[in-house]
Enzyme design. Sequence first.
Site, mmCIF file in Angstrom:
data_model
loop_
_atom_site.group_PDB
_atom_site.id
_atom_site.type_symbol
_atom_site.label_atom_id
_atom_site.label_comp_id
_atom_site.label_asym_id
_atom_site.label_seq_id
_atom_site.Cartn_x
_atom_site.Cartn_y
_atom_site.Cartn_z
ATOM 1 N N SER A 240 0.833 -1.193 0.026
ATOM 2 C CA SER A 240 0.004 -0.033 0.007
ATOM 3 C C SER A 240 0.867 1.309 0.066
ATOM 4 O O SER A 240 2.167 1.197 0.539
ATOM 5 C CB SER A 240 -0.734 -0.155 1.216
ATOM 6 O OG SER A 240 -0.678 0.972 2.148
ATOM 7 N N LYS A 241 0.526 2.090 -0.612
ATOM 8 C CA LYS A 241 1.274 3.214 -0.905
ATOM 9 C C LYS A 241 1.351 4.275 0.607
ATOM 10 O O LYS A 241 2.565 4.808 0.695
ATOM 11 C CB LYS A 241 0.557 4.412 -1.673
ATOM 12 C CG LYS A 241 0.764 4.385 -3.133
ATOM 13 C CD LYS A 241 0.186 5.540 -4.198
ATOM 14 C CE LYS A 241 0.349 5.181 -5.490
ATOM 15 N NZ LYS A 241 -0.040 6.196 -6.439
ATOM 16 N N ARG A 242 0.318 3.921 1.386
ATOM 17 C CA ARG A 242 0.336 4.465 2.530
ATOM 18 C C ARG A 242 1.182 3.871 3.427
ATOM 19 O O ARG A 242 2.063 4.450 4.244
ATOM 20 C CB ARG A 242 -1.133 4.920 3.234
ATOM 21 C CG ARG A 242 -1.633 6.065 3.098
ATOM 22 C CD ARG A 242 -3.047 6.366 3.565
ATOM 23 N NE ARG A 242 -3.849 4.926 3.468
ATOM 24 C CZ ARG A 242 -4.050 3.962 4.580
ATOM 25 N NH1 ARG A 242 -3.504 4.407 5.653
ATOM 26 N NH2 ARG A 242 -4.726 2.913 4.143
ATOM 27 N N ARG A 243 1.121 2.483 3.702
ATOM 28 C CA ARG A 243 1.891 1.675 4.737
ATOM 29 C C ARG A 243 3.223 1.637 4.461
ATOM 30 O O ARG A 243 4.134 1.521 5.163
ATOM 31 C CB ARG A 243 1.159 0.466 4.922
ATOM 32 C CG ARG A 243 0.223 0.627 6.019
ATOM 33 C CD ARG A 243 -0.344 -0.714 6.263
ATOM 34 N NE ARG A 243 -0.358 -1.537 5.243
ATOM 35 C CZ ARG A 243 -1.560 -2.132 4.611
ATOM 36 N NH1 ARG A 243 -2.826 -1.801 4.933
ATOM 37 N NH2 ARG A 243 -1.325 -2.855 3.367
#
Length: 482
Positions: A240-243
């Site tokens: 995930s781009k966020r994590r």
Amino acid sequence: MGPRVRFAPSPTGYFHVGSARSALFNWFVARHAPDGTFILRIEDTDESRDREEWVQGIVDAMAWLGLDVDQGPSRQSDNAPAHALALEQLRDAGYLYYCDCSAEALAIRKGANKTPGYDGFCRHRGLDQGPSTALRFMTPHEGRTIVHDLIRGDVEFANDTFEDFVVARSSGAVLYALANVVDDRDDAITHVIRGEEHLSNAPKQMMLWEALNVASGTVLALPAYAHLPLLVNEQRKKLSKRRDPVATESYRDEGYLASAFVNYLALLGWSPRGDEEIVPLTTMIEQFRLEDVSHSPAFFDTKKLHHMSGEYIRALSLEEFIDACGPWVRPGDGAWSPTDRVPPWSSDEFDADLFARVAPLVHERVATLGEVPAMVGFFFVTTLSYNETDFDKSIGNDPLGQALLAVALERLTDTPWEAPALHDAILELGLAMGLNLRKAQAPIRCAVTGSLVGPPLFESLVLLGRERSLARLHDALERASA
Ligand code: GLU
């Protein structure tokens, strides 16, 4: 004719490691064949999300990885006339219909909890083009579409699971599915190699391709498809781009070697023959076959990548290592500097000859080039900065450490300034105070380097010189009593 493959990124953000893997596998296919062609096509038709700076990011990252292109970068937007023509041909041949259903109207008709997708309301209404009419593709209700995937084998889709999808908005803008097919036809693409998330687009694109064969009168063979396995993190969840750290640029900026990064990317779904995972690029190109790519999710293991980068760094000759360190130690000097990474010294303080002598001390000890400046900063800075915890532990809160520094300051004034002599002298003065060599080194290391970890101490003292080393012992003592 050799394989013609394309990497077709949308410039919507950082260069995702999954995109880098797609680019690499396409490039492998092109380079494996004697006459392959690797095309870079920027799919820039989503105006709300695409940004020019991301295009440059893609081009730069690919150059860093050494993925040279034979054609492009081209822009999908430049092919708009061909998209419009294809749209016209499909419409005239009866494959499309106009639809003026608003999302709200559709939602009301369907009520809650119905299967997603369009209900075909306008399919037989015979609407003409109007101010708010989209064009939809009439998908078959019977039969199946089989994607012959080189990695997954045959993947079957029942045609009645496809809604009549939109190919052009009321504005006339042609959407991705069709634009992508038209471009692939124009570029005479033989293999579509991309991430697994596009597998469900494949049957729709095959339908469009075959419809275009009829509607345009130009019959072209479908490309072969290969959908690369998903990349997952340690918890086996989709990256995930966020994590997760997914920006290729950040690995470049942290000083991973491109060669190591490419080798690591190659292992995400594929492996070279034999037991060795670290293999030269030429071997990978020679051995690579899409048929050998696995369809199981591939673990993007940053620890393994870090380890591999260290192996690649150690495999460099000293000269290559010094050269590779350039952008990290001499910012602004090279063709490219890692963004936001400034070494802890000013350009006046930096001494290239000294760095060449220091480099052997750190060459074996780093896994990324970005680790180098912090490790060698004490050689160059005029004013040393200390790791406070290390300072307190070994000097500030340790009377024995201070005593040792005081003795060392005396003793080392006439010790020959060579590593073995310094070793013996420090060993001896430590023993006289009941300290083993490791304990005796700690305050000296911290006084001279500012920290308790770093390159070998005696060699470092030699390179720093007697005068600067003793001045630092003195400074540390003053600091402790301040
Ligand atoms: N533009 C698409 C993406 O960035 C790629 C489509 C394709 O490779 O067919 O995901």
